[in-house]
Write a protein that holds these residues in place. Sequence first.
Motif, mmCIF file in Angstrom:
data_model
loop_
_atom_site.group_PDB
_atom_site.id
_atom_site.type_symbol
_atom_site.label_atom_id
_atom_site.label_comp_id
_atom_site.label_asym_id
_atom_site.label_seq_id
_atom_site.Cartn_x
_atom_site.Cartn_y
_atom_site.Cartn_z
ATOM 1 N N ASN A 135 21.853 58.842 8.335
ATOM 2 C CA ASN A 135 21.728 57.521 7.706
ATOM 3 C C ASN A 135 21.523 56.345 8.648
ATOM 4 O O ASN A 135 21.312 55.216 8.188
ATOM 5 N N LEU A 166 19.256 62.128 -6.413
ATOM 6 C CA LEU A 166 19.159 63.577 -6.226
ATOM 7 C C LEU A 166 20.005 64.309 -7.264
ATOM 8 O O LEU A 166 19.542 65.240 -7.929
ATOM 9 N N ASP A 202 16.333 67.432 0.742
ATOM 10 C CA ASP A 202 16.437 66.142 1.394
ATOM 11 C C ASP A 202 16.610 66.134 2.920
ATOM 12 O O ASP A 202 16.909 67.142 3.537
ATOM 13 N N TYR A 203 16.432 64.901 3.428
ATOM 14 C CA TYR A 203 16.286 64.663 4.861
ATOM 15 C C TYR A 203 17.503 65.056 5.687
ATOM 16 O O TYR A 203 17.390 65.236 6.892
ATOM 17 N N GLN A 204 18.669 65.169 5.056
ATOM 18 C CA GLN A 204 19.862 65.556 5.834
ATOM 19 C C GLN A 204 19.764 67.011 6.291
ATOM 20 O O GLN A 204 20.470 67.412 7.212
ATOM 21 N N ARG A 222 21.727 51.364 -5.476
ATOM 22 C CA ARG A 222 22.746 51.546 -4.455
ATOM 23 C C ARG A 222 22.616 50.335 -3.546
ATOM 24 O O ARG A 222 21.502 49.816 -3.352
ATOM 25 N N ARG A 233 25.148 66.659 -0.492
ATOM 26 C CA ARG A 233 26.294 66.437 -1.379
ATOM 27 C C ARG A 233 26.283 67.421 -2.526
ATOM 28 O O ARG A 233 25.225 67.700 -3.091
ATOM 29 N N HIS A 241 13.404 64.026 -0.893
ATOM 30 C CA HIS A 241 13.554 63.012 -1.948
ATOM 31 C C HIS A 241 13.145 61.619 -1.485
ATOM 32 O O HIS A 241 13.005 60.720 -2.304
ATOM 33 N N ILE A 242 13.037 61.440 -0.182
ATOM 34 C CA ILE A 242 12.717 60.101 0.333
ATOM 35 C C ILE A 242 11.294 60.132 0.911
ATOM 36 O O ILE A 242 10.692 61.199 1.009
ATOM 37 N N SER A 301 27.692 52.104 -1.138
ATOM 38 C CA SER A 301 27.001 53.205 -0.459
ATOM 39 C C SER A 301 27.188 53.105 1.048
ATOM 40 O O SER A 301 27.117 52.000 1.597
ATOM 41 N N ARG A 302 27.456 54.229 1.695
ATOM 42 C CA ARG A 302 27.463 54.351 3.165
ATOM 43 C C ARG A 302 28.179 53.170 3.827
ATOM 44 O O ARG A 302 27.631 52.508 4.726
ATOM 45 N N TYR A 355 26.277 62.695 9.308
ATOM 46 C CA TYR A 355 25.984 62.006 8.041
ATOM 47 C C TYR A 355 25.709 60.510 8.262
ATOM 48 O O TYR A 355 24.599 60.022 8.023
ATOM 49 N N TRP A 412 17.189 57.836 7.967
ATOM 50 C CA TRP A 412 16.990 56.965 6.782
ATOM 51 C C TRP A 412 16.135 55.745 7.128
ATOM 52 O O TRP A 412 15.092 55.513 6.485
ATOM 53 N N PRO A 438 26.887 59.737 -6.020
ATOM 54 C CA PRO A 438 25.852 58.724 -6.244
ATOM 55 C C PRO A 438 24.444 59.241 -5.954
ATOM 56 O O PRO A 438 24.285 60.225 -5.242
ATOM 57 N N GLY A 439 23.445 58.539 -6.498
ATOM 58 C CA GLY A 439 22.067 58.772 -6.067
ATOM 59 C C GLY A 439 21.222 59.583 -7.030
ATOM 60 O O GLY A 439 21.719 60.258 -7.923
HETATM 61 O O1 F6P Z 1 17.937 60.329 -2.804
HETATM 62 C C1 F6P Z 1 18.276 59.972 -1.517
HETATM 63 C C2 F6P Z 1 19.754 60.169 -1.214
HETATM 64 O O2 F6P Z 1 19.978 59.942 0.128
HETATM 65 C C3 F6P Z 1 20.309 61.530 -1.583
HETATM 66 O O3 F6P Z 1 20.031 62.534 -0.646
HETATM 67 C C4 F6P Z 1 21.742 61.176 -1.671
HETATM 68 O O4 F6P Z 1 22.551 62.094 -2.304
HETATM 69 C C5 F6P Z 1 21.710 59.843 -2.386
HETATM 70 O O5 F6P Z 1 20.547 59.226 -1.918
HETATM 71 C C6 F6P Z 1 22.938 58.977 -2.168
HETATM 72 O O6 F6P Z 1 23.189 58.787 -0.803
HETATM 73 P P1 F6P Z 1 24.520 59.303 -0.116
HETATM 74 O O7 F6P Z 1 24.646 60.773 -0.412
HETATM 75 O O8 F6P Z 1 24.348 59.030 1.339
HETATM 76 O O9 F6P Z 1 25.631 58.528 -0.746
#
Ligand code: F6P
Length: 499
Positions: A95, A40, A144-146, A282, A18, A168-169, A319-320, A90, A99, A37-38
Amino acid sequence: MTSSTPAREYDFIVVSNRLPVDRIVDADGRESWATSPGGLVTALEPVMRSAEGAWVGWAGQPDLDLEPFENDGIRMVPVQLSEADVENYYEGFSNDTLWPLYHDVIAPPSYHRQWWDAYVEVNRRFARAAARVAAPGATVWVHDYQLQLVPRMLREERPDVVIGFFNHIPFPPYGIFSQLPWRTQVIEGLLGADVIGFQRIADAGNFSRAVRRLTPFATRNPYIEVPVDGGATRHVVAKPFPISIDAAAFEELARQPHVQERAREIRESLGNPQTVILGVDRLDYTKGIRHRLQAFGELLADGAVSVEDVTLVQVASPSRERVEAYMHLRDEVELTVGRINGDFSTISHQAISYHHHGYPREEMAALYLASDVLLVTALRDGMNLVAKEYVACRFDEDGVLVLSEFTGASDELKRALRINPHDIDGLKAAILAAIHMPKRERRLRMRALRKRVREFDVARWSREFLQTLQTAADRRGGGPPVAELPEELEWTVDRRKAD
Ligand code: F6P
């Protein structure tokens, strides 16, 4: 280099799924940008503000074809995701596969080849976008993991750039990680970086063990020896760099008279209970919100606390929302909140004040000041920056932090009340201990917590990571010179020594 000519090349580039801003379009079609959000974004924004670099990422909406733009002093380079990319890369692979897999399989991960294909394709798109805007010898920091395949893809496109990766995770133990059908490709993707950073010592250890199991490469902590063409060896560094926040900025915000006034207002609107307990997360199944509600509900049922004296404020930011596990979680949490409120609230006092929104930082600072206890009950969390934000805001040296031992933050914040969120009786006892903790003990604990958060802030985190990256780059045998990093990051490595 890729064929299309970049408008501008940058010496320092952050790449994350993001961008720090999401594009919002309201019902009347008006556009605006909101902080995404988040943790990062919270951590990286101040780093980027002090560096004249570019941020490569997705603007949070499908099918947006945007030119690079500037927002609040940060240069943004958008990467486009189609509706199918959002679904497969995504919501799917990132996720609903990685995740849950990386968070102790709290929810069962789904493995779909179509999602993996999308992950590979989108990672390549991010790598190309970074390659296009990187100046010769630039430093590229991937997050990050993405985006775990980006380091290797970027190295293939641009062997001249210096590549850092920060996860970050959590990174899971091999027994869990080995479930992933594409485990070797992920490890090889990450090993394209010069430095791979993790939140905890345990994460870095899990990664090194996965490298030993899945590749023939030797590991000598913190190095992984990756052979390259011509018989040379690249020494990839893999070690912990616990992330943090801009503690001074949070404190400054909390010291603003209007924020303090807002904190008083919040308490008043809650009916001035003796104790305000706060949860900020979140809305994610890793955060242990259900465990927290169970413990609080039982304390009310036992008569150990009453709604006249104690209110739980739960901020659960959306979130998500299209991922099934998140939809179920929302239903469950809201059902439980409704039940507890139905059973225990009175006309004048609510048991739980529940908010399914994100709030701006100022309002968060006011909420932190208004709360006597912050409850962090995560079942697994890379770091948990909310815990650090709470501590940074409590310049009055008051407030109690109840902190799950399954967060990265618990490695550092030793004077918190540590809990195992699965142990509901232990959690109930910790909540009561927090409510009844004498003022002197609250002050002593908060003082120690604040010292840690002030000293180990986000500037130090990025400085240490980037210094390690610089040193690793300097060790590259016969490689091209490494670009200067922004002076504002207080670069302190003596290049001659590193040579
Ligand atoms: O810190 C973990 C994380 O997955 C970030 O990579 C991410 O930006 C944040 O949480 C929020 O999640 P998302 O981008 O899926 O809304």
